[in-house]
Design an enzyme around this catalytic site. Structure first.
Site, PDB file in Angstrom:
ATOM      1  N   LYS A 252       0.844  -1.194   0.000  1.00  0.00           N
ATOM      2  CA  LYS A 252       0.000   0.000   0.000  1.00  0.00           C
ATOM      3  C   LYS A 252       0.880   1.245   0.000  1.00  0.00           C
ATOM      4  O   LYS A 252       1.955   1.232   0.586  1.00  0.00           O
ATOM      5  CB  LYS A 252      -0.861   0.036   1.281  1.00  0.00           C
ATOM      6  CG  LYS A 252      -2.039  -0.916   1.269  1.00  0.00           C
ATOM      7  CD  LYS A 252      -2.864  -0.738   2.526  1.00  0.00           C
ATOM      8  CE  LYS A 252      -4.009  -1.732   2.593  1.00  0.00           C
ATOM      9  NZ  LYS A 252      -5.028  -1.545   1.551  1.00  0.00           N
ATOM     10  N   ARG A 326     -10.284 -11.336   1.012  1.00  0.00           N
ATOM     11  CA  ARG A 326     -11.140 -12.315   0.342  1.00  0.00           C
ATOM     12  C   ARG A 326     -10.495 -13.709   0.330  1.00  0.00           C
ATOM     13  O   ARG A 326     -11.191 -14.725   0.311  1.00  0.00           O
ATOM     14  CB  ARG A 326     -11.485 -11.824  -1.076  1.00  0.00           C
ATOM     15  CG  ARG A 326     -10.320 -11.646  -1.993  1.00  0.00           C
ATOM     16  CD  ARG A 326     -10.648 -10.798  -3.218  1.00  0.00           C
ATOM     17  NE  ARG A 326     -10.738  -9.375  -2.897  1.00  0.00           N
ATOM     18  CZ  ARG A 326     -11.060  -8.431  -3.778  1.00  0.00           C
ATOM     19  NH1 ARG A 326     -11.345  -8.748  -5.050  1.00  0.00           N
ATOM     20  NH2 ARG A 326     -11.102  -7.167  -3.414  1.00  0.00           N
TER      21      ARG A 326
END
Ligand code: BES
Ligand code: ZN
Ligand code: ZN
Length: 475
Positions: A252, A326
């Site tokens: 990130k 996920r």
């Protein structure tokens, strides 16, 4: 702070300060109307005026809707905590508003001082709710008490979740979460099972393991179970528990990494729900599965280009290691469905920035195949004071996560609709028999705030807790 319901009229309760709520219409007949007018008080929502010489704090409400009362109470209590009073008392403003008042007071007074060396706690210790109504009549304590106790349990569970979320990644590691779950299970009517890395390997949960591989804090799967006798239904709750999300090798940017301790908020919410469910002694069996992992970088980190095999046997092409939630949920959902045959399956996850783009930072995204079930959660959310919005699936979005090398890809081929494509990825790991019983909640925006709003201070909000408990209590 102690919050008590007292079976006495307001005047008989000894307290330093009285908190009262007035609408603009009631203002003219207030005993201190001219003093309040001098202070410029117009009884607008979020406006309050303290008449210290009369020991009265007058708080404006534009109407008597629970939402208005909740927010007004939260603002008032924050101010009252800054005074030198040690106790406060207030009247009833109709039974529906009792819940709103308790939430406003208990949630609004929350502040996380865990890392301050000089926290300076407020002198305000006791809040007394009189059974007297603002119209002068007395309510039966036997009517108010169950409402009061229930609201208090739910509000305290929300603050418990906030405390977990607000702890740093070095303090609230997957193992620390496992310890917190074990401690909770000892004081509550809960069973607790923990899987370490060896347990995860035995269960073939390689997607979850891959995400955690480069971390110094190995993953844990936590299973909390509440099993009353003769339950009327069985419910499974699953939570994303990234104790830190650096993004992994698809790192990130520096500014996006800040706040990523909150990526465990789904798991924390489930732990708080389990606490409340056992305290409320609900007659449903509830299982909470928490996937606790830290997503880091290193020589052994999982990579874009890896293909992972999830617990249900499906293969996943990794194209972005920051779409890790996920992958963890794929395995935890698989494990949860194998272990428990539930009537409903709900998952809570700070899954996508895209959910915030779609709905704004205050609203939880609600996704799934069952329209009626989704709508029932939107209703429960608005009744409980949480914003929820349905994000619809469609067959075209489904195609965007097709992979050329594996069964499914962990990111979409198009940059739009990211909250929905993430949910459609999860759908690959929902058994056919569970499709209509499953709801996915994306709490990426609603679970954490860096500026106070509604009943929320800086930090974790406890999103999902009030809404889900409301739903469980009414279904
Ligand atoms: N934990 C983040 C989602 C998130 C972002 C939560 C901001 C709260 C605030 C998640 O793991 C993530 O990084 N998602 C990516 C997915 C993308 C790589 C497809 C995102 O939203 O950018
Ligand atoms: Zn991520
Ligand atoms: Zn994440």
């Amino acid at each position: 702070m102690n919050v008590k319901l007292v079976n006495q009229p307001l005047s008989a309760i000894e307290a330093d300060l009285t908190l009262e709520f007035v609408t603009p219409q009631q203002l003219t007949s207030h005993p201190h109307a001219s003093l309040l007018a001098q202070a410029g008080f117009k009884a607008e929502t979020e406006q309050h005026c303290t008449l210290h010489e009369h020991r009265r704090m007058v708080c404006g409400i534009s109407d008597t809707e629970p939402e208005t009362v909740r927010v007004a109470a939260a603002h008032a209590i924050r101010t009252a905590k800054g005074y030198a009073y040690s106790s406060l008392k207030l009247l009833q403003y109709g039974t529906p508003n009792l819940v709103a008042l308790i939430e406003g007071i208990v949630l609004g007074s929350y502040r996380f001082d865990g890392y301050r060396s000089d926290p300076q706690p407020s002198p305000l210790r006791d809040v007394y709710f009189s059974c007297e109504s603002a119209d002068g009549t007395m309510h039966e304590i036997s009517v108010l008490e169950p409402i009061f106790e229930q609201a208090l349990i739910i509000a305290k569970a929300t603050n418990f979740v906030r405390d977990l979320v607000n702890q740093t990644p070095d303090d609230m590691t997957p193992q620390a979460m496992a310890v917190a779950a074990e401690v909770l299970s000892r004081t509550h009517d809960l069973e607790c099972t923990i899987l370490d890395v060896n347990g995860l390997a035995e269960e073939k949960m390689f997607a979850m393991m891959s995400v955690g591989r480069a971390s110094a804090h190995p993953p844990r799967l936590i299973h909390l179970a509440y099993k009353p006798k003769n339950p009327k239904k069985v419910i499974t709750l699953v939570g994303k528990g990234l104790t830190y999300d650096s993004g992994g090798l698809s790192l990130k940017p520096a500014t996006s990494m800040v706040t990523m301790k909150m990526d465990k908020a789904g798991a924390c919410a489930v732990m708080g729900m389990m606490k409340a469910i056992s305290e409320l002694k609900l007659d449903i069996e509830v299982h909470g599965f928490l996937g606790m992992v830290e997503n880091m970088i290193g020589g052994n980190a999982y990579k874009p280009d890896d293909v992972l095999r999830a617990k249900n046997g499906k293969t996943i092409e990794v194209r972005n290691t920051d779409a890790e939630g996920r992958l963890v949920l794929a395995d935890v959902l698989g494990y949860a469905q194998e272990k428990v045959k539930a009537d409903y399956l709900f998952d809570y996850a700070t899954l996508t920035g895209a959910c915030m783009v779609a709905l704004g930072p205050y609203t939880t995204g609600v996704m799934g195949h069952n329209d009626e079930l989704k709508r029932s959660f939107v209703d429960a959310g608005s009744a409980a004071g949480e914003y929820c919005g349905i994000l619809p699936f469609n067959r075209h979005l489904k195609k965007l996560i097709k992979s050329d090398v594996a069964d499914v890809c962990n990111v979409s081929s198009k940059p739009y609709g990211g909250a929905i494509t993430a949910a459609l990825f999860l759908d690959h790991f929902i058994d056919d028999t569970m499709k209509d019983k499953w709801v996915h909640f994306d709490i990426a925006g609603s679970a954490y705030t860096e500026s106070a709003w509604d009943v929320h201070a800086h930090g974790g909000t406890g999103a999902g807790v009030r809404m889900t408990l409301k739903w469980l209590l009414s279904h």
